[in-house]
Structure formats: C-alpha cells, structure tokens
Design an enzyme around this catalytic site. Structure first.
Site, PDB file in Angstrom:
ATOM      1  N   HIS A  20      35.810   3.365  62.246  1.00  0.00           N
ATOM      2  CA  HIS A  20      35.969   4.576  61.415  1.00  0.00           C
ATOM      3  C   HIS A  20      35.079   5.685  61.973  1.00  0.00           C
ATOM      4  CE1 HIS A  20      37.084   6.164  57.233  1.00  0.00           C
ATOM      5  NE2 HIS A  20      36.418   7.146  57.823  1.00  0.00           N
ATOM      6  N   HIS A  22      35.636   9.940  63.153  1.00  0.00           N
ATOM      7  CA  HIS A  22      36.539  11.088  63.242  1.00  0.00           C
ATOM      8  C   HIS A  22      36.234  11.903  64.496  1.00  0.00           C
ATOM      9  CE1 HIS A  22      38.402  10.922  59.175  1.00  0.00           C
ATOM     10  NE2 HIS A  22      37.303  10.237  58.898  1.00  0.00           N
ATOM     11  N   GLU A 212      36.125   6.214  48.114  1.00  0.00           N
ATOM     12  CA  GLU A 212      34.941   6.938  48.586  1.00  0.00           C
ATOM     13  C   GLU A 212      34.477   7.902  47.498  1.00  0.00           C
ATOM     14  OE1 GLU A 212      33.532   9.815  52.304  1.00  0.00           O
ATOM     15  OE2 GLU A 212      35.666   9.541  51.876  1.00  0.00           O
TER      16      GLU A 212
END
Length: 371
Positions: A20, A22, A212
């Site tokens: 994970h 970005h 989240e």
C-alpha cells in the site's frame, strides 16, 4: 551467531514487501520543485526542498482524511506529462529498492493525470515504463526489486468501470490489480459494484480502501457486497472486537477477546489488512501510534502487513515504519519476518512468483539477520 541489532540501518538491509503505497504520495521534494518549473505548475507552498518536505508533513498532520488528501493537489499537479510520470515512477522504484523493498505494489489513479490531454492508456504506459526503468537501475545498483501497479479509481467520481477495464487491459504489462480510493464518508464502495463485478468476471483481483475514516460499515460493504481480496487500512476492524472487562489491547492475555461476525470473517478468510501506522495517525483513523491496533491484531493472528501509504506526506519509509512498530510494541526480527511473508503471500502476483520471492529472497535475508 548473534542476531543483528534492531536498528534503522539493520532494518534497511532486511527484505521488505510493500502493498500500500501511493505513487503521488511518494515524490521527492526536489522532484516536485523541478517538475513544477518544467511544467509551469504554480502555487507550491514552499520553494526549497527542505521547506516543501516540512510543509507536506505538517499539512498532512491534520487528523482528517479529507484535509490529508488536499495535499495531493500539488503532487498530482506536477504529474501531467509522460516525462513527469515516468520520472516519478522510476524514482519511486529506486527509492523503495534503496530502502530494502524487494517487492512493491504501487497504486495511482490514472484519471487524475489527464488534465493536459493524455489518454488513460498513455498515462499507464508512462508509469509502467518508469517502473521498468527504476527496476533496471536498482538491479544495476545491486538492490533488485519487482514493482507492479495497482490501478486506482476515485470513489467520488463515476469512472470506476472504465478504470477497471483499463486495469485488465494492462494486466499482462504490470497492472496486477484494481483499487478505489478517496474520501470514504458519503462514498461507500457499493457505489462501484459494476467495476468490482467486471473485475471478478475477468478473474482479476482488487483491494478497497475501507475502515480508515468511516468505520466498520465500510469494511462490511467492501467484503460482503464488493468481494474485496484485501482491505486498504481496515483499522476500524477493532470496532468488531470486544475485550473482557479489565483487559486492554496491550494486555499479555488476549485469549478472552470476542470477535464479531465481520472481524471473524476477516480473520477466518485471511483477508489481508494493509495497515499504514504513521498515516493512520495523521488522518485520525487512530489517536496515536501507541493506540494503533496493529499489535492487538497481530497477536490475534489477523493477516497484518506493514505499509507506508504516502512516504512524502508521512516523511517515512518502510524501514522507519517497521522501526516505529519495534520501538512501540517490542516486535522482534521474527515478527518482522512474519509481517513480510504475510505481505508477500497477500500480493497479487501469481502463486509461483510469490513463492519464489519468499523462498529465494525473504527467508534467506532474514536468516542472516536472525543469526
């Protein structure tokens, strides 16, 4: 032979797996400055690399996912040409390799990079070319890495089916999976069922940002309605775990913990949790690192993984994230190896490729550190 000290430099030498991360959240500050000058982007909040790095970190420390996401205006703003996209992707691969990452799935949203007329396919080509160049440079430097792409659709937009089709179109050239991201509140994953059905019909995997900022209902939808293979973050799974009276999350004995149906499903099905400790604190998903559920979830044998989320905004690396967990919860080399193998098992690579990295890279690498 004694084990290696559990410090930052030794952890940098450990083989790591990142699920994970970005692309638009990991730029080097000096690259942001240079690309802004080259592309004519205006409005950067600082004009030197050190100051810009501090600004991104401080602006992201908002306690709000929505405000945290606002910082991406500047990184996305300079990533609107093929040259910029390829450079950012190459530097991403090189930076991860330099930190000891041996396999990474880096995600980005192609729909955010077409402001200057690029097609979605041209965006994909530039990014994947950049990853390939970064892999080659890292291999030459003696730190080989495999980088694959997760193609993200923005959950507040209406292009998720198109982005899912893009993912499948590029899956034989480095796009290993699909994702949706963005503000959770008001944009449930079930709005994108058409995209997820398309991915399932194409036998293609996907992860979903869930649990989240919004909580347990987001996780429930991601699993029950959408069929997510992994959960991006998923920290609010703790809302479905009840501890006995007088027992805290850091207690020695968690045997009395009662898992609700959603938590039980996540654990029983070995659905991976892409936990991002520093980012989870910054966005207010958890109040502090000490209160992060990582330790409790690990001890309850959920499939936890360590991730960076956005290295620029959190001023972090995989090694720093691991060190923070070691210092906060007392994890050992054996624990870090388990988290790393968890991540490799959970990757969207084919089984034989996953097994090769576990057997040929991860286990030998940790054997040296464990002594």
């Amino acid at each position: 032979m004694a084990s290696a000290p559990l410090d930052l430099e030794s952890i940098r030498q450990a083989p790591k797996v990142l699920l994970h991360d970005h692309l638009d959240g990991g730029l080097r500050p000096d690259t942001v400055l240079e690309l802004a000058e080259q592309t004519g982007y205006r409005g950067l909040p600082a004009h030197d690399a050190a100051g810009l790095g501090v600004w991104f970190r401080d602006a992201a420390d908002s306690g709000s996912l929505v405000k945290y996401l606002e910082t991406f205006e500047h990184t996305v703003g300079v990533m609107q040409t093929p040259e910029a996209l390829a450079r950012v992707a190459q530097e991403c691969a090189e930076d991860l390799a330099d930190d000891g990452v041996v396999y990474a799935e880096v995600r980005f949203a192609p729909e955010l990079h077409i402001e200057r007329g690029l097609s979605l396919d041209e965006v994909m080509e530039a990014v994947l070319d950049g990853f390939a160049s970064g892999e080659s440079a890292a291999r030459t430097a003696g730190r080989p890495i495999v980088v694959r792409c997760l193609v993200t659709a923005m959950r507040h937009a209406a292009r998720s089916r198109e982005i899912a089709e893009l993912t499948v179109r590029w899956r034989d050239r480095g796009a290993v999976g699909f994702d949706i991201a963005g503000a959770e509140a008001g944009f449930p994953p079930s709005r994108h069922l058409d995209a997820f059905e398309y991915m399932r019909n194409a036998s293609a995997p996907f992860t979903i940002h869930a649990g989240e900022a919004f909580g347990l209902p987001s996780i429930h939808e991601a699993i029950a309605f959408c069929g997510a293979d992994r959960l991006g973050h998923g920290v609010r799974i703790i809302d479905d775990i009840t501890l006995p009276a007088g027992v805290s999350a850091d207690s020695d004995d968690l045997s009395g913990a009662v898992l609700g149906p959603i938590a039980a499903r996540v654990r029983d099905a070995r659905i991976p949790l892409e936990l991002c400790p520093s980012s989870n604190v910054q966005t207010g998903a958890v109040p502090s690192l000490e209160k992060h559920p990582f330790n409790m979830l690990a001890r309850l044998r959920f499939r936890v993984t360590v991730n960076t989320d956005n290295r620029l905004m959190s001023d972090t690396t995989m090694s720093r994230e691991m060190l923070k967990l070691v210092e906060t919860f007392g994890f050992t080399w054996t624990d870090l190896q388990r988290f790393t193998i968890n991540a490799m098992k959970s990757s969207f690579l084919h089984f034989d490729e996953r097994l090769a990295i576990i057997d040929d890279v991860i286990k030998p690498g940790y054997a040296v550190l464990l002594g």
